[in-house]
Design an enzyme around this catalytic site. Structure first.
Site, PDB file in Angstrom:
ATOM      1  N   GLU A 134       0.833  -1.172  -0.142  1.00  0.00           N
ATOM      2  CA  GLU A 134      -0.207   0.053   0.178  1.00  0.00           C
ATOM      3  C   GLU A 134       0.811   1.226  -0.221  1.00  0.00           C
ATOM      4  O   GLU A 134       1.991   1.215   0.489  1.00  0.00           O
ATOM      5  CB  GLU A 134      -0.925   0.016   1.075  1.00  0.00           C
ATOM      6  CG  GLU A 134      -1.867  -1.182   1.062  1.00  0.00           C
ATOM      7  CD  GLU A 134      -2.946  -1.126   2.315  1.00  0.00           C
ATOM      8  OE1 GLU A 134      -3.963  -1.747   2.096  1.00  0.00           O
ATOM      9  OE2 GLU A 134      -2.494  -0.818   3.463  1.00  0.00           O
ATOM     10  N   SER A 159      11.271   6.642  14.406  1.00  0.00           N
ATOM     11  CA  SER A 159      10.017   6.338  15.320  1.00  0.00           C
ATOM     12  C   SER A 159      10.890   5.833  16.706  1.00  0.00           C
ATOM     13  O   SER A 159      11.090   4.692  16.997  1.00  0.00           O
ATOM     14  CB  SER A 159       9.473   4.996  14.881  1.00  0.00           C
ATOM     15  OG  SER A 159       8.918   5.422  13.587  1.00  0.00           O
ATOM     16  N   ASN A 182      -3.532   5.900  16.300  1.00  0.00           N
ATOM     17  CA  ASN A 182      -4.471   5.914  15.335  1.00  0.00           C
ATOM     18  C   ASN A 182      -5.128   4.338  15.584  1.00  0.00           C
ATOM     19  O   ASN A 182      -4.620   3.386  15.662  1.00  0.00           O
ATOM     20  CB  ASN A 182      -4.005   5.653  14.021  1.00  0.00           C
ATOM     21  CG  ASN A 182      -3.888   7.391  13.286  1.00  0.00           C
ATOM     22  OD1 ASN A 182      -4.693   8.150  13.641  1.00  0.00           O
ATOM     23  ND2 ASN A 182      -2.769   7.406  12.590  1.00  0.00           N
ATOM     24  N   CYS A 206      -1.117   6.621   9.755  1.00  0.00           N
ATOM     25  CA  CYS A 206       0.264   6.040  10.206  1.00  0.00           C
ATOM     26  C   CYS A 206      -0.045   4.799  10.786  1.00  0.00           C
ATOM     27  O   CYS A 206      -1.137   4.795  11.761  1.00  0.00           O
ATOM     28  CB  CYS A 206       0.982   6.946  11.096  1.00  0.00           C
ATOM     29  SG  CYS A 206       1.772   8.403  10.280  1.00  0.00           S
TER      30      CYS A 206
END
Ligand code: SAH
Ligand code: SF4
Length: 344
Positions: free
Chosen positions: A88, A215, A297, A340
């Site tokens: 994706e 991250s 999220n 994200c």
């Protein structure tokens, strides 16, 4: 069929045994500047060459299988690879209308971060350089053909899709070379990593010259190790040294990404550990960073929650008070699961 999208003009000429060699430059320009992928439409190539190429090469190898558009300008693409696997990629649009392409570098990911959907899939394989460039070309073609937007092109690229970019360094490097050769500035490219020290050292040594995002999630050793297994082999002090090395050689500000999860990494201990990580101890140099807070999220199968708005403000305020630049990312694309960590 030879995939062509990740080859530079001289490599095209070599791989296809083109004579004269300037045909390599012409084909590169068709693919990367004019976004023409059909050999038949490459007007300045002789007919015999167009037929010949159609029989043994492909400009773009990915097949668009699904496209989901969110109301806020986010577009999520699913592409099918030649071996049947899927990846994706996402276009994110900011309030001013500028588009960022978020690209994948692997099918799945081996790093196993506990909070990440891609991580929960496990690792399948690296993407080839052409599969990385193909995503960029197809997103760019889509964007250029949607005429209603004020900025009808991709403004920046982030390697924050599926996979760990620095675990696929050679193909990443080749893809970035091709983007840069086609005129897309390296300053507009950001590589995001979970913190692979060796890869960061390679970037610092002058390879790529792109922007870097980490991250980080937490600077508390115990919390980070629990959430990100990679912290065992690439511990925070070594990560910090590699970041200083990158900073001193490239002079660029580094983005630290903190996905905030309620009660997990939004505690006073976490924010204080982060302040210490950025400032450094005695005789250590401070890091030049921008902290990017990303409220978690939602993912139904995961046990985490986004912190209350007040908590996020408090976290942000404490960093600001410590003199650390910080932004909170507004989530975009969650309606199509293109935000994200929702890829997979
Ligand atoms: N492997 C690289 C790049 C891909 S991850 C890396 O880890 O940096 C892309 C970003 O999505 C990372 O910053 C990660 O922390 C974040 N992310 C993962 N899961 C998330 C979630 N559920 N909500 C918000 N961000 C998430
Ligand atoms: Fe892989 Fe990045 Fe997800 Fe960790 S956060 S599992 S490194 S994609």
């Amino acid at each position: 069929m030879t995939p062509l999208s990740a080859l530079l003009p001289n490599e095209l000429a070599g791989a296809l045994a083109l004579k004269p060699a300037y045909r390599g430059k012409q084909i590169f320009s068709w693919i990367h500047e004019r976004l023409v992928f059909d050999f038949n439409s490459m007007g300045n190539l002789p007919a015999f060459l167009r037929r010949d190429l159609a029989g043994r090469a492909v400009a773009v190898d990915l097949e668009e299988e699904q496209r989901l558009e969110d109301g806020d300008g986010t577009v999520k693409f699913r592409f099918r690879l030649k071996d049947g696997k899927a990846i994706e990629s996402v276009i994110l649009q900011d309030r001013r209308g500028r588009a960022t392409a978020c690209l994948s570098t692997q099918v799945g990911c081996a790093m196993g971060c506990l909070f990440c959907r891609t991580g929960s899939l496990g690792f399948s394989r690296d993407l080839g350089a052409h599969e990385i460039v193909d995503q960029f070309l197809l997103l760019r073609a889509f964007r250029r053909s949607s005429m209603s937007v004020p900025f009808a092109d991709i403004s920046s690229v982030v390697f924050m899709g599926m996979g760990e970019p620095l675990a696929n360094l050679d193909n990443l490097r080749q893809a970035i070379e091709v983007l840069a050769y086609s005129g897309f500035s390296r300053r507009r490219i950001t590589v995001s990593t979970c913190g692979l020290v060796e890869g960061i050292r390679a970037l610092a040594a002058g390879q790529l010259a792109v922007r870097l995002a980490i991250s980080l999630i937490s600077a508390d050793r115990e919390v980070r190790t629990r959430l990100m297994p990679i912290n065992r082999s690439n511990p925070l002090p070594r990560l910090r040294e590699a970041l200083l090395d990158y900073q001193s050689k490239l002079g660029k500000r580094i983005t630290l990404e903190i996905v905030l999860m309620a009660g997990i990494n939004d505690r006073p201990e976490d924010v204080e550990a982060l302040v210490r990580f950025v400032r450094g101890g005695n005789e250590q140099q401070p890091l030049k960073v921008l902290v990017n807070l990303i409220p978690w999220n939602a993912l139904p199968e995961f046990p985490y929650q986004k912190p209350e708005p007040g908590r996020i403000e408090w976290f942000e305020g404490r960093l600001r008070q410590a003199g650390i630049p910080v932004t909170t990312r507004i989530s975009r694309g969650s309606a199509v699961c293109g935000a994200c960590g929702q890829l997979g």
